[in-house]
Design a protein around this motif. Structure first.
Motif, PDB file in Angstrom:
ATOM      1  N   UNK A 346       0.811  -1.226   0.000  1.00 15.66           N
ATOM      2  CA  UNK A 346       0.000   0.000   0.000  1.00 15.66           C
ATOM      3  C   UNK A 346       0.841   1.271   0.000  1.00 15.66           C
ATOM      4  N   UNK A 347       1.966   1.245   0.709  1.00 13.92           N
ATOM      5  CA  UNK A 347       2.844   2.421   0.724  1.00 13.92           C
ATOM      6  C   UNK A 347       3.521   2.597  -0.631  1.00 13.92           C
ATOM      7  N   UNK A 348       4.078   1.517  -1.187  1.00 18.11           N
ATOM      8  CA  UNK A 348       4.778   1.606  -2.468  1.00 18.11           C
ATOM      9  C   UNK A 348       3.809   2.044  -3.570  1.00 18.11           C
ATOM     10  N   UNK A 349       2.556   1.645  -3.474  1.00 16.02           N
ATOM     11  CA  UNK A 349       1.574   2.062  -4.479  1.00 16.02           C
ATOM     12  C   UNK A 349       1.444   3.581  -4.498  1.00 16.02           C
ATOM     13  N   UNK A 350       1.416   4.190  -3.309  1.00 15.67           N
ATOM     14  CA  UNK A 350       1.325   5.649  -3.241  1.00 15.67           C
ATOM     15  C   UNK A 350       2.626   6.314  -3.673  1.00 15.67           C
ATOM     16  N   UNK A 351       3.765   5.715  -3.296  1.00 17.00           N
ATOM     17  CA  UNK A 351       5.063   6.265  -3.705  1.00 17.00           C
ATOM     18  C   UNK A 351       5.207   6.205  -5.226  1.00 17.00           C
ATOM     19  N   UNK A 352       4.714   5.136  -5.818  1.00 20.01           N
ATOM     20  CA  UNK A 352       4.777   4.988  -7.269  1.00 20.01           C
ATOM     21  C   UNK A 352       3.938   6.058  -7.968  1.00 20.01           C
ATOM     22  N   UNK A 353       2.768   6.313  -7.416  1.00 19.99           N
ATOM     23  CA  UNK A 353       1.881   7.327  -8.007  1.00 19.99           C
ATOM     24  C   UNK A 353       2.483   8.722  -7.870  1.00 19.99           C
ATOM     25  N   UNK A 354       3.077   9.007  -6.707  1.00 17.00           N
ATOM     26  CA  UNK A 354       3.701  10.319  -6.502  1.00 17.00           C
ATOM     27  C   UNK A 354       4.886  10.498  -7.433  1.00 17.00           C
ATOM     28  N   UNK A 355       5.718   9.474  -7.543  1.00 13.45           N
ATOM     29  CA  UNK A 355       6.869   9.562  -8.441  1.00 13.45           C
ATOM     30  C   UNK A 355       6.422   9.776  -9.880  1.00 13.45           C
ATOM     31  N   UNK A 356       5.381   9.070 -10.291  1.00 10.90           N
ATOM     32  CA  UNK A 356       4.892   9.196 -11.663  1.00 10.90           C
ATOM     33  C   UNK A 356       4.390  10.607 -11.953  1.00 10.90           C
ATOM     34  N   UNK A 357       3.825  11.272 -10.967  1.00  9.27           N
ATOM     35  CA  UNK A 357       3.304  12.622 -11.178  1.00  9.27           C
ATOM     36  C   UNK A 357       4.413  13.654 -11.283  1.00  9.27           C
ATOM     37  N   UNK A 358       5.626  13.298 -10.804  1.00 10.61           N
ATOM     38  CA  UNK A 358       6.753  14.235 -10.815  1.00 10.61           C
ATOM     39  C   UNK A 358       7.714  13.942 -11.960  1.00 10.61           C
ATOM     40  N   UNK A 359       8.110  12.666 -12.121  1.00  7.90           N
ATOM     41  CA  UNK A 359       9.129  12.338 -13.122  1.00  7.90           C
ATOM     42  C   UNK A 359       8.878  11.018 -13.848  1.00  7.90           C
ATOM     43  N   UNK A 360       7.695  10.446 -13.712  1.00  3.68           N
ATOM     44  CA  UNK A 360       7.366   9.153 -14.296  1.00  3.68           C
ATOM     45  C   UNK A 360       8.243   8.055 -13.694  1.00  3.68           C
ATOM     46  N   UNK A 361       9.498   7.952 -14.155  1.00  2.46           N
ATOM     47  CA  UNK A 361      10.402   6.921 -13.652  1.00  2.46           C
ATOM     48  C   UNK A 361      11.826   7.309 -14.014  1.00  2.46           C
ATOM     49  N   UNK A 362      12.844   6.777 -13.313  1.00  3.51           N
ATOM     50  CA  UNK A 362      14.231   7.030 -13.713  1.00  3.51           C
ATOM     51  C   UNK A 362      14.461   6.541 -15.137  1.00  3.51           C
ATOM     52  N   UNK A 363      15.380   7.179 -15.886  1.00 11.24           N
ATOM     53  CA  UNK A 363      15.584   6.832 -17.298  1.00 11.24           C
ATOM     54  C   UNK A 363      15.770   5.335 -17.526  1.00 11.24           C
ATOM     55  N   UNK A 364      15.070   4.821 -18.550  1.00 14.47           N
ATOM     56  CA  UNK A 364      15.095   3.388 -18.826  1.00 14.47           C
ATOM     57  C   UNK A 364      16.472   2.866 -19.174  1.00 14.47           C
ATOM     58  N   UNK A 365      17.256   3.624 -19.963  1.00 12.62           N
ATOM     59  CA  UNK A 365      18.564   3.112 -20.352  1.00 12.62           C
ATOM     60  C   UNK A 365      19.524   3.067 -19.174  1.00 12.62           C
ATOM     61  N   UNK A 366      19.346   3.965 -18.194  1.00  9.58           N
ATOM     62  CA  UNK A 366      20.179   3.932 -16.990  1.00  9.58           C
ATOM     63  C   UNK A 366      19.833   2.701 -16.157  1.00  9.58           C
ATOM     64  N   UNK A 367      18.536   2.434 -16.016  1.00  9.64           N
ATOM     65  CA  UNK A 367      18.117   1.253 -15.262  1.00  9.64           C
ATOM     66  C   UNK A 367      18.627  -0.028 -15.924  1.00  9.64           C
ATOM     67  N   UNK A 368      18.516  -0.109 -17.258  1.00  5.86           N
ATOM     68  CA  UNK A 368      18.921  -1.332 -17.936  1.00  5.86           C
ATOM     69  C   UNK A 368      20.436  -1.520 -17.895  1.00  5.86           C
ATOM     70  N   UNK A 369      21.189  -0.442 -18.045  1.00  8.01           N
ATOM     71  CA  UNK A 369      22.650  -0.532 -17.940  1.00  8.01           C
ATOM     72  C   UNK A 369      23.058  -1.035 -16.560  1.00  8.01           C
ATOM     73  N   UNK A 370      22.449  -0.445 -15.516  1.00  6.12           N
ATOM     74  CA  UNK A 370      22.758  -0.880 -14.149  1.00  6.12           C
ATOM     75  C   UNK A 370      22.363  -2.334 -13.936  1.00  6.12           C
ATOM     76  N   UNK A 371      21.240  -2.743 -14.498  1.00  7.62           N
ATOM     77  CA  UNK A 371      20.788  -4.129 -14.342  1.00  7.62           C
ATOM     78  C   UNK A 371      21.802  -5.101 -14.935  1.00  7.62           C
ATOM     79  N   UNK A 372      22.344  -4.782 -16.102  1.00  7.84           N
ATOM     80  CA  UNK A 372      23.364  -5.636 -16.713  1.00  7.84           C
ATOM     81  C   UNK A 372      24.647  -5.637 -15.879  1.00  7.84           C
ATOM     82  N   UNK A 373      25.061  -4.462 -15.438  1.00  2.00           N
ATOM     83  CA  UNK A 373      26.294  -4.355 -14.653  1.00  2.00           C
ATOM     84  C   UNK A 373      26.191  -5.184 -13.370  1.00  2.00           C
TER      85      UNK A 373
END
Length: 486
Positions: A346-373
């Motif tokens: 329930x908390x993460x659901x609200x944090x996700x909604x708040x983040x989406x209203x400000x910046x959607x999500x951290x850049x996808x290519x940064x997340x994917x690069x970090x995931x591979x690393x």
């Protein structure tokens, strides 16, 4: 008209290949309007001789510029600025209007004036940078990070890199955190209970915005991470600073009506104290009595070279009242700005909604690069390499501190990357830092870590993550000398 070869020079401080520097010089000349359509460029042979580099390097740069239509080739005549090159913008001169807005009345809220100090951008140019939280480029695995970034930019990953996730995150990164990172801290979480953030600071902001307001009270450590205090002030909640001792936050000092408790139990900021297991149990019990939530900042746990870090407070939580924040910015590099928030759904659901209203999500290519690393094992190798280097620097720093008779106020149980220092009572370390800056020494004054009602001016922090071992002892000698003179 020909462009003089003397207008070209290589900047030794610019990063990148020689080929890319030549491309950048010519492109910037065209985009700035210095180089005009039809003007002739120096021949590859002449430019190579002028710059003292290989002719093939210049030829390759010209080939790239040809492909991008910045320049054109006219047979044996040479290279010219292309007619299809981007045209530099032109701006008609305008008369600046007078600003007649009374901004003291117009601004509904202000966010300046906090305690967070500005770290100098030129810290790496100083000989003795005892700065905390900055990366040492000699320890970072540039080669494999670049390979992971190239893989993330490949055709196979085009959709994960470019798609708008809206409020979701890269599933590969979330999976790694759930299956590898959190279990090392004794924490179990489902993907629905994990949110990727722009570093730990962003995670703490999200938590404060959701959990606090003018009618809520937050307990914070004193001293504490100054940026946390700044954002809690912005939430307009009631702040209750609680003095820490050698074991960290004291549960019995948390007052009634406290709604949220912010703490760094595994590695207190800035004293580096580690909260014993028994006290952690009492802290959880106190939170249960108050029906309060706990926000745990578990920074720096990877830098364990003296002893294994204690399990996270979240691992002992049986009620779901602990919200956990972590970050890859300290262990990889601060400019990455990648962290995570873990809590009940329930908390993460609200944090996700708040983040989406400000910046959607951290850049996808940064997340994917970090995931591979992370998933390819490069991250673990980097942690081991960094921990070994920090251990060496730690020994060197402690030996130097003992030799020059400085006082350590906190050194951490399992390692870390800084020492919390105490100068004589009469010493103001803000002034000390100003004096040492003239000596090419950088330290972090301790006053901003303390609440205004209990501000102490004779503490300072020595980070050792970014200073060469050979420069530690001479730097400490300069610190000791300056303190004696003061």
């Amino acid at each position: 008209m020909a462009i003089s070869v003397d207008t070209f020079f290589l900047n030794p401080d610019v990063q990148g290949t020689l080929q890319s520097q030549i491309q950048q010089m010519i492109a910037e000349g065209i985009l700035s309007g210095r180089f005009h359509v039809g003007e002739k460029l120096p021949s590859s042979r002449k430019l190579a001789a002028h710059l003292g580099i290989s002719r093939i390097t210049v030829t390759l740069a010209y080939t790239e510029l040809l492909a991008n239509d910045y320049i054109t080739s006219r047979g044996r005549s040479g290279y010219y600025v292309s007619e299809n090159a981007p045209i530099p913008p032109t701006y008609a001169p305008t008369t600046r209007t007078q600003d007649r807005v009374d901004w003291s009345r117009a601004l509904a809220r202000t966010f300046t004036g906090g305690d967070t100090p500005r770290k100098p951008l030129d810290w790496h140019q100083l000989k003795y940078p005892f700065i905390y939280g900055q990366a040492d480029p000699t320890l970072f695995d540039h080669a494999n990070w670049r390979l992971c970034a190239m893989r993330a930019l490949g055709h196979k990953d085009f959709t994960p890199m470019t798609v708008d996730y809206f409020d979701q995150d890269d599933p590969l990164l979330v999976e790694y955190i759930a299956r590898h990172t959190l279990p090392r801290r004794g924490v179990t979480a489902r993907p629905e209970e994990i949110l990727i953030t722009l570093g730990a600071q962003n995670a703490l902001w999200l938590a404060s915005q959701i959990l606090l307001g003018p009618d809520r009270k937050a307990a914070i450590e004193d001293p504490c991470y100054y940026s946390l205090r700044d954002l809690l002030v912005q939430s307009r909640c009631q702040l209750d600073p609680i003095a820490v001792d050698r074991d960290g936050l004291r549960p019995e000092a948390i007052t009634a009506n406290t709604d949220v408790i912010f703490t760094t139990p595994s590695h207190h900021a800035p004293t580096t104290a580690t909260m014993p297991v028994e006290r952690r149990k009492r802290l959880l019990e106190r939170a249960r009595q108050l029906d309060a939530l706990i926000v745990e900042d578990d920074y720096d746990f990877e830098m364990a070279f003296l002893a294994a870090p204690s399990p996270a407070l979240k691992s002992m939580d049986e009620d779901g009242r602990v919200i956990y924040t972590g970050s890859f910015s300290k262990s990889l590099f601060p400019g990455l700005r990648l962290g995570y928030l873990v809590g009940s759904e329930p908390f993460i659901r609200q944090a996700r909604a708040l983040r989406a209203s400000v910046l959607r999500h951290p850049p996808g290519h940064v997340q994917r690069t970090a995931a591979y690393f992370l998933s390819l094992g490069h991250y673990d190798a980097q942690i081991r390499r960094t921990a070994t280097a920090l251990h060496e620097r730690r020994r060197t720093l402690e030996d130097a501190v003992a030799k020059h008779k400085l006082t350590i106020a906190g050194r951490g149980v399992y390692g870390g990357s800084s020492l919390w220092m105490q100068a004589p009572d009469r010493i103001d370390t803000t002034r000390l830092a100003e004096i040492l800056r003239e000596e090419d020494v950088l330290i972090e004054p301790g006053a901003p870590f303390f609440h205004a009602s209990n501000r102490k001016h004779n503490f300072y922090r020595l980070g050792y993550s970014s200073i060469a071992p050979s420069r530690i002892e001479p730097g400490v000698e300069k610190i000791a000398s300056a303190i004696r003179k003061m």
